[in-house]
Design an enzyme around this catalytic site. Structure first.
Site, PDB file in Angstrom:
ATOM      1  N   ASP A 311      56.694-104.245  -9.479  1.00 54.60           N
ATOM      2  CA  ASP A 311      57.870-104.414 -10.320  1.00 54.60           C
ATOM      3  C   ASP A 311      58.411-105.821 -10.089  1.00 54.60           C
ATOM      4  O   ASP A 311      58.971-106.090  -9.044  1.00 54.60           O
ATOM      5  CB  ASP A 311      58.923-103.351 -10.051  1.00 54.60           C
ATOM      6  CG  ASP A 311      59.112-103.048  -8.546  1.00 54.60           C
ATOM      7  OD1 ASP A 311      58.198-103.285  -7.737  1.00 54.60           O
ATOM      8  OD2 ASP A 311      60.199-102.580  -8.195  1.00 54.60           O
ATOM      9  N   GLU A 497      59.148-112.324   1.839  1.00 54.02           N
ATOM     10  CA  GLU A 497      58.371-111.251   1.214  1.00 54.02           C
ATOM     11  C   GLU A 497      57.277-111.807   0.314  1.00 54.02           C
ATOM     12  O   GLU A 497      56.309-111.122   0.035  1.00 54.02           O
ATOM     13  CB  GLU A 497      59.289-110.332   0.401  1.00 54.02           C
ATOM     14  CG  GLU A 497      59.981-111.067  -0.718  1.00 54.02           C
ATOM     15  CD  GLU A 497      60.717-110.168  -1.697  1.00 54.02           C
ATOM     16  OE1 GLU A 497      60.482-108.949  -1.710  1.00 54.02           O
ATOM     17  OE2 GLU A 497      61.519-110.709  -2.471  1.00 54.02           O
TER      18      GLU A 497
END
Ligand SMILES: *[C@@H]1O[C@H](CO)[C@@H](O)[C@H](O)[C@H]1NC(C)=O
Ligand SMILES: *[C@@H]1O[C@H](CO)[C@@H](O)[C@H](O)[C@H]1NC(C)=O
Ligand SMILES: *[C@@H]1O[C@H](CO)[C@@H](O)[C@H](O)[C@H]1NC(C)=O
Ligand SMILES: *[C@@H]1O[C@H](CO)[C@@H](O)[C@H](O)[C@H]1NC(C)=O
Ligand SMILES: CC(=O)N[C@H]1CO[C@H](CO)[C@@H](O)[C@@H]1O
Length: 541
Positions: A311, A497
């Site tokens: 996503d 991340e």
């Protein structure tokens, strides 16, 4: 006696709090309703996730009653209301303990480069900062929090992600096992089992607002990794029925039958139905949904893409540049089916080990059918590659390259041709970029597209290259990724991340929120790679 009553009290209390949200979230504070809508659409918080992580100071009933008597259009008033009735965001999740953490696990001494050994030592101690646990102490007996009431400590990604996530945990567990923290891993797996029993499936993350969507189903592979490390067959015996349950959930709720050349194939799809925004990304979804012209379709597709772990990505869009054309409902993902293939193989092996031949044979048969289906449905004969299958086009999607196209290889599918030919097509993704492997070759502004480099695929690709005796290619990939994470840490003091494919150390961008630091799976993957290549790997900054 008093002790037992106390334990019983806690159990009843936990259960009665949890019971409210079986299967899907019914909370009118955190998941739907006027209060959620007013707070989120007031743009009170930069990140929509802040509000849904705020535990209440009163019962849901009292809060809703008080809310009905204020003028919620008055922002000052609404802010006062929140201050009076809610605790600060995240306050039911506190620091946890790592019971089996030791300062110097063996693998550290095998890392030759001293900068990297120092870095690995830092990452290893970072686990203690990322360890959290649920704390009910601030809550009154009827108060509400969105966090799941799990019994054991867990490891979170970091930044805005204060709870644990389903698929992230796979790479965290792999790395904890390298440091021999099997008790911690067992506790984390028990948390998953509790959640699976409460809800019938494992949600995206440990929050009630993640109910109704899962994430790539890696629980079976996590338990397998734990078992391989410990030989803990008692644990396996007591949990195998839950692994069956997880498998059945996906087959029951998220499968689709495809007929190709007169033969039926049963495959899996990510699939969520929703008629409302994701609570933690409420304003973003609400605005896009209304601009898309078909809110219900948009909400379902957005939630489904969240379930895929990607996503968001142009992988799911009809027009790669426009999220409003999201149509994941038309796609059968090649990576999900490869994961399910591996799950079937593992279940066959584990049932056999436990002496349950009948079940073992069933899973073995299922894995053979899946193997055939993958080489039939996701294989493109002309281009000689795998890819996602588009139901509308009745064909494999090959417009752009996605790293997930290669997932049948690392989950153990034997391709119809020599895998060297398949890999050639992906040479640019695998070997051309200084920082590692980007998610795709197309730049869209979405976080799961170029130039973003994500940690998890470095483990899987490297494993495939090693099992096919391509040591130098595997090292080459590990080297670039470890170097970029190291350089980023040296320069900015943080681990991120995602990273920028072309500039080692620079973090990635795009998507719905600013880049987060911490970071659970990146740390896990870097430890994994340093453990594998500790003798050869170097830094260049
Ligand atoms: C909004 O609420 C604040 C705080 O309760 C109050 O002082 C203010 O008069 C209100 N504004 C309007 C326009 O009603
Ligand atoms: C790993 O931990 C177990 C106990 O949890 C212990 O028996 C074993 O010796 C440890 N192994 C290493 C390599 O430290
Ligand atoms: C687990 O059992 C296998 C087979 O019995 C053995 O080869 C292996 O060394 C054992 N591993 C551990 C960690 O005890
Ligand atoms: C695939 O091709 C490579 C290089 O052409 C060769 O070295 C390898 O043995 C082949 N693998 C198989 C399984 O045939
Ligand atoms: C896991 C899951 O998808 N659960 C439910 C989500 O909500 C719909 C109805 O809105 C149910 O049919 C699903 O079972």
């Amino acid at each position: 006696m008093i002790f037992y009553i106390f334990i019983l009290f806690i159990k009843i209390r936990l259960n009665s709090m949890q019971i409210l949200d079986i299967g899907q979230c019914s909370s009118k504070v955190f998941c739907h309703g006027d209060l959620l809508h007013s707070v989120q659409m007031s743009f009170m918080f930069t990140d929509s996730k802040t509000y849904v992580d705020m535990p209440t100071k009163y019962s849901e009933y009292e809060i809703l009653d008080k809310f009905s008597s204020i003028n919620s259009k008055n922002r000052t008033k609404l802010k006062e209301f929140l201050n009076e009735n809610f605790h600060p965001s995240g306050s039911s999740i506190i620091d946890g303990e790592l019971i089996d953490w030791i300062p110097k696990p063996e693998y550290l001494t095998n890392i030759k480069n001293l900068n990297l050994r120092h870095f690995a030592t830092h990452l290893h101690s970072k686990w203690r900062k990322l360890t959290k646990k649920f704390d009910a102490n601030i809550l009154c007996s009827h108060c509400r929090t969105s966090a799941f009431l799990t019994r054991n400590s867990f490891i979170v990604p970091g930044g805005r992600f204060i709870e644990y996530y389903y698929w992230d945990t796979y790479w965290i567990i792999e790395s904890l096992l390298i440091s021999n923290m099997s008790e911690t891993v067992k506790g984390i797996l028990q948390n998953f089992f509790d959640i699976l029993q409460w809800n019938g499936f494992i949600p995206n993350g440990a929050q009630i607002y993640y109910l109704n969507r899962s994430q790539p189903p890696l629980l079976i592979q996590m338990v397998y990794a734990y078992f391989k490390h410990t030989n803990d067959s008692n644990f396996l015996k007591s949990s195998i029925h839950l692994l069956d349950k997880e498998y059945s959930f996906w087959m029951k709720e998220k499968s689709i039958e495809i007929i190709k050349d007169d033969k039926k194939y049963l495959l899996n799809q990510y699939r969520v139905k929703s008629d409302r925004p994701r609570p933690e990304s409420y304003k973003e979804d609400y605005i896009n949904a209304h601009e898309s012209g078909n809110p219900r379709k948009y909400y379902s597709n957005v939630m489904t893409a969240a379930e895929s772990g990607w996503d968001f990505s142009s992988r799911w869009f009809e027009n790669p540049m426009d999220i409003k054309t999201i149509q994941i409902d038309k796609i059968i993902p090649v990576d999900l089916n490869s994961i399910m293939f591996r799950n079937e193989q593992i279940l066959a092996e584990l049932h056999k080990l436990l002496g349950n031949k009948e079940k073992s044979d069933i899973y073995k048969k299922l894995s053979e059918l899946r193997h055939e289906a993958i080489n039939k449905i996701f294989w493109h004969h002309k281009q000689k590659t795998y890819g996602d299958y588009n139901l509308e086009k009745d064909d494999v999607n090959l417009d752009n390259l996605f790293i997930t196209d290669l997932s049948p290889l690392w989950f153990g599918i034997n391709p119809p041709i020599n895998d060297s030919i398949i890999l050639t097509r992906y040479n640019s993704l695998l070997f051309n970029y200084k920082s590692g492997i980007p998610a795709s070759n197309i730049k869209t502004g979405q976080q799961w597209d170029f130039p973003n480099v994500w940690a998890p695929y470095h483990t899987w690709v490297v494993e495939h290259l090693l099992t096919t005796n391509r040591f130098s290619e595997a090292l080459n990939i590990a080297q670039r990724f470890v170097n970029t994470v190291y350089c980023g840490w040296k320069e900015k003091g943080n681990v991120f991340e995602k990273y920028h494919a072309e500039e080692p150390g620079r973090y990635g961008y795009g998507g719905e929120y600013v880049v987060q630091e911490g970071f659970g799976w990146t740390n896990g993957v870097v430890i994994f790679l340093m453990n594998k290549f500790g003798r050869s790997i170097k830094t260049f900054c």
